[in-house]
Design a protein around this motif. Structure first.
Motif, PDB file in Angstrom:
ATOM      1  N   ALA A 452      70.875  63.874  41.243  1.00 28.79           N
ATOM      2  CA  ALA A 452      70.317  63.580  42.554  1.00 28.79           C
ATOM      3  C   ALA A 452      71.426  63.108  43.482  1.00 28.79           C
ATOM      4  CB  ALA A 452      69.251  62.511  42.423  1.00 28.79           C
ATOM      5  N   GLY A 453      71.223  63.291  44.739  1.00 27.70           N
ATOM      6  CA  GLY A 453      72.246  62.913  45.701  1.00 27.70           C
ATOM      7  C   GLY A 453      72.577  61.445  45.616  1.00 27.70           C
ATOM      8  N   ALA A 454      71.585  60.612  45.700  1.00 30.79           N
ATOM      9  CA  ALA A 454      71.836  59.179  45.623  1.00 30.79           C
ATOM     10  C   ALA A 454      71.365  58.661  44.276  1.00 30.79           C
ATOM     11  CB  ALA A 454      71.090  58.467  46.726  1.00 30.79           C
ATOM     12  N   PRO A 455      72.265  58.091  43.523  1.00 30.19           N
ATOM     13  CA  PRO A 455      71.861  57.608  42.202  1.00 30.19           C
ATOM     14  C   PRO A 455      70.992  56.374  42.315  1.00 30.19           C
ATOM     15  CG  PRO A 455      74.109  56.957  42.678  1.00 30.19           C
ATOM     16  CD  PRO A 455      73.643  57.773  43.833  1.00 30.19           C
ATOM     17  N   ARG A 456      69.990  56.322  41.477  1.00 36.03           N
ATOM     18  CA  ARG A 456      69.149  55.151  41.491  1.00 36.03           C
ATOM     19  C   ARG A 456      69.907  53.978  40.889  1.00 36.03           C
ATOM     20  NH1 ARG A 456      63.184  55.649  39.322  1.00 36.03           N
ATOM     21  NH2 ARG A 456      63.152  56.984  41.137  1.00 36.03           N
ATOM     22  N   SER A 457      70.666  54.300  39.838  1.00 39.70           N
ATOM     23  CA  SER A 457      71.455  53.267  39.203  1.00 39.70           C
ATOM     24  C   SER A 457      72.896  53.442  39.620  1.00 39.70           C
ATOM     25  CB  SER A 457      71.336  53.394  37.689  1.00 39.70           C
ATOM     26  OG  SER A 457      72.386  52.706  37.065  1.00 39.70           O
ATOM     27  N   ALA A 458      73.537  52.353  39.962  1.00 35.03           N
ATOM     28  CA  ALA A 458      74.936  52.432  40.362  1.00 35.03           C
ATOM     29  C   ALA A 458      75.830  52.517  39.142  1.00 35.03           C
ATOM     30  CB  ALA A 458      75.298  51.214  41.194  1.00 35.03           C
ATOM     31  N   LYS A 459      75.227  52.458  37.980  1.00 29.14           N
ATOM     32  CA  LYS A 459      75.990  52.412  36.748  1.00 29.14           C
ATOM     33  C   LYS A 459      76.280  53.800  36.203  1.00 29.14           C
ATOM     34  CE  LYS A 459      75.882  47.903  35.719  1.00 29.14           C
ATOM     35  NZ  LYS A 459      76.892  47.096  35.067  1.00 29.14           N
ATOM     36  N   MET A 460      77.321  53.830  35.445  1.00 26.71           N
ATOM     37  CA  MET A 460      77.628  55.047  34.738  1.00 26.71           C
ATOM     38  C   MET A 460      76.992  54.947  33.357  1.00 26.71           C
ATOM     39  SD  MET A 460      81.421  56.356  33.810  1.00 26.71           S
ATOM     40  CE  MET A 460      81.993  55.756  35.368  1.00 26.71           C
ATOM     41  N   ARG A 461      76.545  56.087  32.847  1.00 24.99           N
ATOM     42  CA  ARG A 461      75.887  56.048  31.541  1.00 24.99           C
ATOM     43  C   ARG A 461      76.682  56.864  30.533  1.00 24.99           C
ATOM     44  NH1 ARG A 461      70.327  55.740  31.499  1.00 24.99           N
ATOM     45  NH2 ARG A 461      70.655  55.942  29.271  1.00 24.99           N
ATOM     46  N   PHE A 462      76.795  56.318  29.342  1.00 24.45           N
ATOM     47  CA  PHE A 462      77.381  57.068  28.234  1.00 24.45           C
ATOM     48  C   PHE A 462      76.235  57.516  27.335  1.00 24.45           C
ATOM     49  CE2 PHE A 462      81.931  55.043  27.869  1.00 24.45           C
ATOM     50  CZ  PHE A 462      82.210  55.484  29.149  1.00 24.45           C
ATOM     51  N   HIS A 463      76.382  58.712  26.796  1.00 16.23           N
ATOM     52  CA  HIS A 463      75.360  59.246  25.883  1.00 16.23           C
ATOM     53  C   HIS A 463      76.038  59.749  24.630  1.00 16.23           C
ATOM     54  CE1 HIS A 463      72.579  59.345  29.379  1.00 16.23           C
ATOM     55  NE2 HIS A 463      73.683  59.669  30.015  1.00 16.23           N
ATOM     56  N   PRO A 464      75.792  59.232  23.479  1.00 15.25           N
ATOM     57  CA  PRO A 464      74.956  58.070  23.199  1.00 15.25           C
ATOM     58  C   PRO A 464      75.659  56.800  23.679  1.00 15.25           C
ATOM     59  CG  PRO A 464      75.687  59.154  21.150  1.00 15.25           C
ATOM     60  CD  PRO A 464      76.419  59.788  22.253  1.00 15.25           C
ATOM     61  N   GLY A 699      74.990  62.810  19.260  1.00 14.20           N
ATOM     62  CA  GLY A 699      75.841  61.744  18.767  1.00 14.20           C
ATOM     63  C   GLY A 699      76.273  61.846  17.319  1.00 14.20           C
ATOM     64  N   GLN A 700      75.867  62.905  16.660  1.00 17.58           N
ATOM     65  CA  GLN A 700      76.285  63.042  15.255  1.00 17.58           C
ATOM     66  C   GLN A 700      77.319  64.151  15.163  1.00 17.58           C
ATOM     67  OE1 GLN A 700      74.260  60.032  14.358  1.00 17.58           O
ATOM     68  NE2 GLN A 700      75.223  61.084  12.656  1.00 17.58           N
ATOM     69  N   ASP A 701      78.150  64.067  14.156  1.00 13.93           N
ATOM     70  CA  ASP A 701      79.085  65.148  13.914  1.00 13.93           C
ATOM     71  C   ASP A 701      78.312  66.406  13.533  1.00 13.93           C
ATOM     72  OD1 ASP A 701      81.070  63.478  14.510  1.00 13.93           O
ATOM     73  OD2 ASP A 701      81.881  63.284  12.481  1.00 13.93           O
ATOM     74  N   VAL A 702      78.943  67.534  13.747  1.00 18.34           N
ATOM     75  CA  VAL A 702      78.282  68.796  13.502  1.00 18.34           C
ATOM     76  C   VAL A 702      78.908  69.448  12.282  1.00 18.34           C
ATOM     77  CG1 VAL A 702      77.691  71.014  14.513  1.00 18.34           C
ATOM     78  CG2 VAL A 702      78.077  69.043  15.990  1.00 18.34           C
ATOM     79  N   LEU A 703      78.100  69.676  11.260  1.00 20.99           N
ATOM     80  CA  LEU A 703      78.610  70.388  10.100  1.00 20.99           C
ATOM     81  C   LEU A 703      78.359  71.868  10.340  1.00 20.99           C
ATOM     82  CD1 LEU A 703      77.715  68.236   6.980  1.00 20.99           C
ATOM     83  CD2 LEU A 703      79.446  67.929   8.734  1.00 20.99           C
ATOM     84  N   PHE A 704      79.437  72.559  10.600  1.00 21.53           N
ATOM     85  CA  PHE A 704      79.280  73.949  10.992  1.00 21.53           C
ATOM     86  C   PHE A 704      79.214  74.867   9.782  1.00 21.53           C
ATOM     87  CE2 PHE A 704      80.879  78.123  11.885  1.00 21.53           C
ATOM     88  CZ  PHE A 704      80.086  78.488  12.949  1.00 21.53           C
ATOM     89  N   ASP A 705      78.299  75.804   9.888  1.00 21.74           N
ATOM     90  CA  ASP A 705      78.119  76.775   8.820  1.00 21.74           C
ATOM     91  C   ASP A 705      77.824  78.106   9.505  1.00 21.74           C
ATOM     92  OD1 ASP A 705      77.336  78.266   6.678  1.00 21.74           O
ATOM     93  OD2 ASP A 705      76.014  76.747   5.827  1.00 21.74           O
TER      94      ASP A 705
END
Length: 1063
Positions: A452-464, A699-705
């Motif tokens: 959105a143009g104007a963020p509701r939260s002024a904070k930055m978010r990390f995921h996870p 947030g988990q490592d990926v075991l590739f197969d």
RNA sequence: GCGCGGUUAGCUCAGUGGUAGAGCAUUUGCUUCACACGCAAGGGGUCGCAGGUUCAAACCCUGCACCGCGCACCA
């Protein structure tokens, strides 16, 4: 789509659509189009190394970015996904140097700096585009018109600007410090580029003589002729050890032994550095040694030195841990960071005994000079043995810092380097939302804060968001950043230096510029010309933009000129200033990536009018690996605040790390890293995307197969064939893919007529609605694997397995539903009424498929585009609503209340079909358990609980593979022993006269009764507990009562059937 | 040493207090006219261990074990 191949062939589709998208400018962002109604969405790519090749990590990372970008476009946003590459200083320089060595047998020094850099550019032009081409193969929808490279002229200028700006602010300084030196690449590294690894080595104990042990003199004994080794060489180590050496655990003061000498034992893992020792330290509180402080010891190496030159003081320093080793620490200020600090505290001399390449120099003594440090270690041990100083040698494991890139142990080394005191640390620290600090209300609003143009939260978010803690911890303990690298390929430090004798201004020459400058300098320095260092800045405004810094010491001025101006730097050079030879750490350029790629100039007035920056900074999302959280993410945040006054991105999504199926990291040496391009060639780009996303939980490592990719291919094929099936049914009329057709248009042919909807239609429409919700929610919270699994379940298990199969009852097999062509079919199926129903069903299918393709598009861009056009969904849609490409077709919305009303969908609208499918499973189960021939069409009898339209019976018949499903009245009683199953829809019998295997049936029923009884008892037990019935919520209580009734009924029925079985 | 993550079916993983799930693998059967890159039906789990809270625990709390990762580090 006239001829559809039986299987999806990605190769013939992918390049075609990619070229189409690029040609149509579908990926190109235009800041002018950004409005309140069309908000901006932006991502900057983590620039891959220009030397790089696509690996699975890139696939994961860029697929996610592509999904986010494509979803945002479908949401009607103006999307900028800004691509580019990074010049990768050490890696690229190493690669070109290697090539030079191989092809021309020359070193970079042989051809010189200028020529070498030319070669790097040649190499880059030739090979640098590979990874970009590979990203295109993957389907990445980057705005290639804005591709950037960290060595582009504009970008170089920005790096210089930033350097000079920070220099001006006093945050960048040059100093002689202990740095992490990589002897392989021969450059300094930052702390972050050092990886600690446990190493098996030895702990050596060697003994040293206290020079003043005879008690006579506190002054060093000048006994040059007799080196200690000559007097002690006869003693065997063990004798010495048991003799005068104080026991580390003892605590008794070290006193002279029988020979009248005091010996100290020192533990070290690096005996080769003994020649560089300039003191021995003990803890002043250590009773064993405190009395020795101020005395000296005789350093055993190098052997050849005269005794008086080997005397080094015993100092007291709190740093020494008396528990560890012998409690006596050798201090080597030039080769150990902690020792350097001790040296500084005690003003010890610094003796550097190594060359930059990790070999020993002449100060290490004849026997070590020229040897590699590890070779020297062995020789040093030999020497110690020879002179009888070696006491013990024990296997020992310790952690050694390795150069991450060259994978060799780093060497702590004193050298002159450039350092940055990080800017905007506090604001950067505060801006990242920490889980525990966040208000619950904000968690809900997650989707609104994105894009959105104007963020509701002024904070930055990390995921996870657990990464926020890691980030916070790093920032709290932050150390100055060593930013200079002793390389040629990179951004050369824009500083020119010269030292001038006080008053000797004529050195500067006589040019007009020089004279003017000299005048200024002269005036300034005359005022400030006092002994000592000063750190005043001189901004020669009016004459030039250069920032000049100067020091005065011992009658000599050292000038440092920092400038971004080519003209001025040329002038400085004319005046005899020389540019610093070092280049900057590659991360010192990439930390500017989010704005330096968008036309930033550092001129606030100018930048605030730069359309791209205005529209797309701060960016919306950043997708990267947690392994570069310090290298890149944290630094970008600081740069964002420092130079733009704002965070560089609102969300950071940290991917997992791709591992092989045994959980090992992908590595070239293990050979466990599949080549994504081979996988794309084999399975298709959509397949690798789908497979990777499906197996990459948040947030988990990926075991590739590779199996995952295979699954992706199978899925694409399923999608392909479901559309193919629909296509074979012919047209249902007009394009049905319009989003939420308004009721007014319902009479149009091809639109859904709600009065003709069957229970199956209701069911699939509700399932679709649920699917849309779940996928949208999953994407909003970055749960890509959840989104993919939802799509998989919806499309395969619900749409294909149940809805399509059930629909076949209402769809004639033939391609043309022209009744006259099939005179043999004169039944109800071909009546005008049936035809209407059939067309309505096709309209429902089109509605579902039209939504499904859009839901899949971000994940499977190629096949969905192909089908979108092939199915004709693009027709009759406005250009910018999917008419041209599915890329900008609107993202499906859950059904509105109005639409649900229109379709007649209430909360129970799916119940009939759901019960029907359950009964089908029960019926199939009966057939299986009774071991009846699966191919044989059987007769089923249904006693419905309510009334069922004939069409439902048709569906049952088809799904049960029945010859006929005979409907009987409530009063009908089955023959004794007729196998049956029942649920809400009714009771289903499988009359098996003559066919049945009574033994099998007995086993089946016995098992059934047992199961019912067990379940029944579980519930009974709960209900029997008064605490349960009193405290439990009414709803849960009711559920349990119902469950009990169900199991009781089932048990009774099974028991009756069992009893009825003929003996 | 400090911190983070994990431990659920053979494998990879979902599962935020109320009947243990998915995909793969496996078993059985099916050339059912969209798809064998498919269809159908199964088998398979005392949810790492021990306590606690609760009517009720895979889920909440405490402790422990093991695996992985990060940071710090003593010669």
């Amino acid at each position: 789509m006239t001829e559809i191949p039986k299987a999806y062939e990605p190769q013939s589709v992918e390049d075609k659509w990619y070229d189409f998208w690029v040609k149509q400018g579908c990926f190109t962002a235009d800041p002018v189009r950004v409005t309140e109604k069309r908000p901006a969405y932006s991502i900057v790519i983590p620039p891959p190394n220009v030397t790089g090749m696509l690996h699975m990590g890139h696939v994961l990372n860029n697929t996610i970015q592509d999904i986010l970008s494509r979803k945002a476009r479908m949401d009607g946003k103006e999307v900028l996904w800004l691509p580019g590459t990074d010049h990768a200083g050490i890696a690229t320089e190493g690669m070109v140097a290697k090539q030079l060595r191989k092809e021309e047998k020359k070193s970079k020094q042989d051809i010189g700096r200028e020529e070498f850099i030319k070669r790097v550019w040649t190499w880059k032009e030739k090979h640098g585009g590979i990874i970009i081409a590979q990203l295109k193969k993957l389907g990445c929808s980057c705005d290639w018109t804005r591709e950037r490279f960290t060595m582009d002229p504009d970008y170089v200028r920005n790096v210089q600007r930033v350097f000079v700006d920070l220099y001006k602010k006093g945050l960048i300084y040059r100093g002689k410090r202990m740095v992490n030196w990589c002897p392989a690449t021969q450059t300094a590294l930052s702390d972050e580029e050092v990886e600690m690894k446990p190493q098996k080595g030895f702990m050596y104990h060697f003994k040293v003589e206290v020079a003043e042990s005879m008690g006579s003199a506190t002054v060093p004994v000048a006994d040059s002729g007799v080196a200690p080794e000559s007097s002690s060489i006869h003693l065997k180590p063990e004798e010495r050890a048991s003799g005068a050496t104080p026991d580390a655990a003892g605590g008794t003061p070290a006193l002279p032994g029988p020979d009248g000498k005091i010996w100290l034992t020192i533990a070290t893992t690096r005996p080769e550095t003994i020649p560089g020792d300039t003191a021995v330290a003990v803890n002043p509180k250590d009773p064993r040694y405190a009395h020795l402080i101020g005395k000296h010891i005789v350093r055993p190496l190098p052997i050849q030195l005269p005794r008086e030159q080997k005397l080094i003081p015993i100092i007291g320093d709190e740093h020494v841990d008396f528990e560890f080793g012998t409690g006596v620490l050798k201090v080597t200020p030039a080769h150990d960071k902690a020792d350097f600090d001790i040296g500084t505290r005690h003003k010890l001399p610094i003796v550097d005994i190594m060359n930059p390449n990790g070999t020993m120099n002449e100060l290490a003594g004849e026997s070590l000079a020229g040897l590699d440090r590890f070779e020297a270690r062995k020789v040093a041990v030999e020497r110690l043995k020879e002179i009888g100083a070696l006491v013990e040698e024990n296997p020992y494991e310790n952690n050694v810092g390795f150069s991450q890139r060259a994978d060799v142990p780093i060497e702590p080394r004193l050298s002159e380097q450039w350092f940055l005191k990080y800017p905007s640390v506090e604001v950067s620290k505060a801006c990242v939302e920490q889980e525990e600090r966040r208000a619950p209300a904000l968690r809900e609003g997650e989707t609104e804060t994105r894009g959105a143009g104007a963020p509701r939260s002024a904070k930055m978010r990390f995921h996870p968001d657990r990464w926020a803690k890691v980030y916070d911890h790093w920032l709290t303990n932050i150390q100055d950043w060593c930013i200079s690298r002793q390389l040629w390929w990179g951004h050369r430090i824009p500083v020119w230096r010269k030292s001038i004798q006080h008053g000797d201004w004529k050195q500067l020459g006589t040019s007009k510029w020089a004279t003017a400058l000299a005048m200024t300098l002269h005036e300034l320095v005359e005022i400030k010309a006092t002994e000592g260092y000063t750190t005043e800045f001189v901004n020669l405004s009016g004459q030039c933009e250069t920032t000049l810094r100067y020091w005065f010491k011992n009658g000599t001025w050292l000038f440092e000129a920092a400038t971004v101006s080519d003209v001025e730097s040329k002038e400085w050079e004319k005046l005899g200033f020389t540019q610093d030879p070092d280049v900057l750490d590659t991360w010192f350029s990439s930390w500017l990536w989010p704005f330096a790629t968008m036309g930033w100039t550092g001129d606030k007035a100018h930048d605030s009018n730069t359309p791209t920056l205005r529209a797309f900074y701060p960016t919306t999302d950043l997708v990267t690996g947690p392994d570069i959280i310090f290298f890149w993410v944290a630094r970008m945040i600081m740069a964002g605040y420092e130079f733009m006054g704002e965070m560089p991105f609102r969300n950071v999504y940290f991917t997992g790390i791709i591992r092989d199926k045994q959980g090992r990291k992908m590595s070239k040496t293990l050979g466990n890293s599949p080549d994504p391009l081979e996988l794309i060639a084999k399975y298709g780009a959509d397949a690798i995307r789908f497979g990777t996303m499906r197996s990459a939980p948040l947030g988990q490592d990926v075991l590739f197969d590779e199996k995952d990719v295979e699954l992706g291919r199978n899925f694409c094929n399923k999608l392909w064939n479901a559309c193919r099936f629909r296509q074979m049914q012919g047209s249902a009329g007009a394009s049905p893919a319009n989003e939420g057709a308004p009721p007014a248009q319902s009479e149009v042919e091809g639109e859904i007529n709600p009065t003709l909807l069957t229970s199956d239609d209701h069911w699939i429409l509700l399932r679709l609605d649920t699917g849309i919700r779940e996928v949208s929610d999953a994407l909003a919270s970055y749960n890509f694997s959840t989104a993919v699994q939802t799509l998989y379940r919806f499309f395969w298990s619900e749409y294909c397995d149940w809805y399509v199969e059930a629909s076949k009852a209402a769809l004639p097999v033939e391609r043309h539903p022209d009744m006259s062509a099939y005179p043999q079919h004169t039944g109800s199926r071909f009546s005008p009424e049936a035809l209407k129903l059939r067309n309505n069903k096709l309209a429902v299918m089109d509605f579902v498929l039209g939504h499904t393709l859009r839901l899949f598009h971000p994940f499977l861009p190629f096949i969905t585009e192909e089908l979108w056009h092939g199915m004709g969904f693009s027709k009759e849609l406005p250009e910018n609503q999917g008419g041209q490409t599915i890329m900008v077709a609107p993202w499906p919305k859950p059904l509105s209340d109005e639409e649900k009303n229109y379709f007649g969908l209430d909360d129970t609208a799916d119940k009939v079909a759901a019960a029907k499918y359950e009964l089908v499973s029960l019926g199939r189960n009966l057939r299986r358990e009774l071991k009846l021939d699966p191919a044989k069409k059987l007769k089923f009898i249904l006693k419905p609980a309510g009334t069922l339209p004939a069409a439902e019976i048709e569906v049952l018949k088809l799904l049960l593979n029945a010859e006929v499903v005979e409907v009987v009245a409530k009063s009908w009683i089955a023959d004794k022993g007729t196998p049956s199953a029942s649920n809400a829809l009714g009771e289903l019998f499988l009359p098996t006269a003559g066919l049945i295997d009574f033994a099998a049936e007995r086993i089946r029923l016995t098992k059934e009764v047992e199961k019912c009884r067990a379940e029944k008892e579980k519930v009974e037990q709960k209900l029997a507990n008064p605490a349960f019935t009193e405290k439990v919520p009414a709803k849960v209580l009711e559920e349990h009562r119902q469950r009990l009734a169900d199991w009781q009924a089932k048990e009774k029925q099974a028991q009756t059937s069992l009893d009825d079985l003929p003996v």
